[in-house]
Write a protein that holds these residues in place. Structure first.
Motif, PDB file in Angstrom:
ATOM      1  N   LEU A  93      92.628  92.434   7.119  1.00  0.00           N
ATOM      2  CA  LEU A  93      91.927  93.160   6.067  1.00  0.00           C
ATOM      3  C   LEU A  93      90.665  92.403   5.703  1.00  0.00           C
ATOM      4  O   LEU A  93      90.721  91.209   5.390  1.00  0.00           O
ATOM      5  CB  LEU A  93      92.823  93.321   4.834  1.00  0.00           C
ATOM      6  N   ARG A  94      89.543  93.087   5.759  1.00  0.00           N
ATOM      7  CA  ARG A  94      88.267  92.498   5.331  1.00  0.00           C
ATOM      8  C   ARG A  94      87.883  93.148   4.006  1.00  0.00           C
ATOM      9  O   ARG A  94      87.784  94.367   3.914  1.00  0.00           O
ATOM     10  CB  ARG A  94      87.175  92.731   6.371  1.00  0.00           C
ATOM     11  N   ILE A  95      87.690  92.322   2.996  1.00  0.00           N
ATOM     12  CA  ILE A  95      87.318  92.774   1.658  1.00  0.00           C
ATOM     13  C   ILE A  95      85.859  92.394   1.449  1.00  0.00           C
ATOM     14  O   ILE A  95      85.525  91.206   1.446  1.00  0.00           O
ATOM     15  CB  ILE A  95      88.204  92.106   0.584  1.00  0.00           C
ATOM     16  N   ILE A  96      85.006  93.386   1.277  1.00  0.00           N
ATOM     17  CA  ILE A  96      83.574  93.132   1.090  1.00  0.00           C
ATOM     18  C   ILE A  96      83.206  93.579  -0.320  1.00  0.00           C
ATOM     19  O   ILE A  96      83.281  94.761  -0.641  1.00  0.00           O
ATOM     20  CB  ILE A  96      82.725  93.884   2.133  1.00  0.00           C
ATOM     21  N   SER A  97      82.825  92.615  -1.141  1.00  0.00           N
ATOM     22  CA  SER A  97      82.455  92.886  -2.526  1.00  0.00           C
ATOM     23  C   SER A  97      80.944  92.773  -2.662  1.00  0.00           C
ATOM     24  O   SER A  97      80.366  91.742  -2.328  1.00  0.00           O
ATOM     25  CB  SER A  97      83.153  91.885  -3.446  1.00  0.00           C
ATOM     26  N   GLN A  98      80.317  93.833  -3.162  1.00  0.00           N
ATOM     27  CA  GLN A  98      78.873  93.820  -3.355  1.00  0.00           C
ATOM     28  C   GLN A  98      78.549  94.197  -4.789  1.00  0.00           C
ATOM     29  O   GLN A  98      79.130  95.129  -5.335  1.00  0.00           O
ATOM     30  CB  GLN A  98      78.175  94.781  -2.400  1.00  0.00           C
ATOM     31  N   GLY A  99      77.610  93.464  -5.367  1.00  0.00           N
ATOM     32  CA  GLY A  99      77.206  93.731  -6.737  1.00  0.00           C
ATOM     33  C   GLY A  99      78.134  93.052  -7.728  1.00  0.00           C
ATOM     34  O   GLY A  99      79.048  92.309  -7.358  1.00  0.00           O
ATOM     35  N   SER A 100      77.892  93.304  -8.985  1.00  0.00           N
ATOM     36  CA  SER A 100      78.716  92.724 -10.040  1.00  0.00           C
ATOM     37  C   SER A 100      78.616  93.584 -11.285  1.00  0.00           C
ATOM     38  O   SER A 100      77.725  94.412 -11.413  1.00  0.00           O
ATOM     39  CB  SER A 100      78.264  91.290 -10.343  1.00  0.00           C
TER      40      SER A 100
END
Length: 159
Positions: A93-100
């Motif tokens: 599983l690849r979790i890509i978090s962008q922004g905040s």
């Protein structure tokens, strides 16, 4: 007087050159991030995955309690199921978090973005996915005008 005839093969040759150029561009992009390329192609042709499945991009505000890194019960159950499915399919599983999100109470925006990504990893791990099969990426935590934090979940080949 006869009119000059243009060769028909020139159009076919130009089409072939453009197709080859496009193919080589796709090959080059695929070497870098094949998961993002395939997700982009799926969305371009209108076959983007539905919410709640891997490959979908989720608004963090829909998965977490406001201003916190605590998953909602529905999101927690969905992520445990995703972890179980990834384990059964021998995927990572690849979790890509962008922004905040700027509205955090206890955390600054960087801590909140990282804590939320980690919470998703923990929930997938609770579904049976090994820690070594979970990858977290935070390419940017820059606040994007009104867009908040987006999290993309991708099932990729393990290894």
């Amino acid at each position: 007087m006869t009119a000059a005839r243009s060769p028909r093969w020139a159009v076919s040759f130009a089409d072939l050159c453009l197709l080859l150029l496009g193919f080589f561009i796709l090959l080059q992009v695929r070497n870098d991030r094949p998961d993002l390329l395939s997700a982009g192609l799926r969305s371009a042709f209108g076959t983007a995955p539905a919410e709640g499945v891997a490959g979908a991009t989720h608004q963090a505000a829909a998965l977490f309690q406001p201003g916190e890194a605590v998953l909602t019960p529905a999101a927690s159950a969905m992520l445990r199921g995703l972890g179980a499915r990834a384990r059964a399919d021998r995927k990572a599983l690849r979790i890509i978090s962008q922004g905040s999100d700027g509205g955090a109470r206890r955390f600054d925006r960087w801590e909140l973005a990282a804590a939320r990504a980690a919470a998703i990893g923990r929930a997938a791990s609770a579904g049976g996915l090994a820690e070594g099969d979970i990858e977290i990426a935070l390419p940017t935590t820059q606040e994007r005008a009104g867009k908040g934090q987006n999290i993309t979940l991708l099932l990729v080949p393990a290894g």
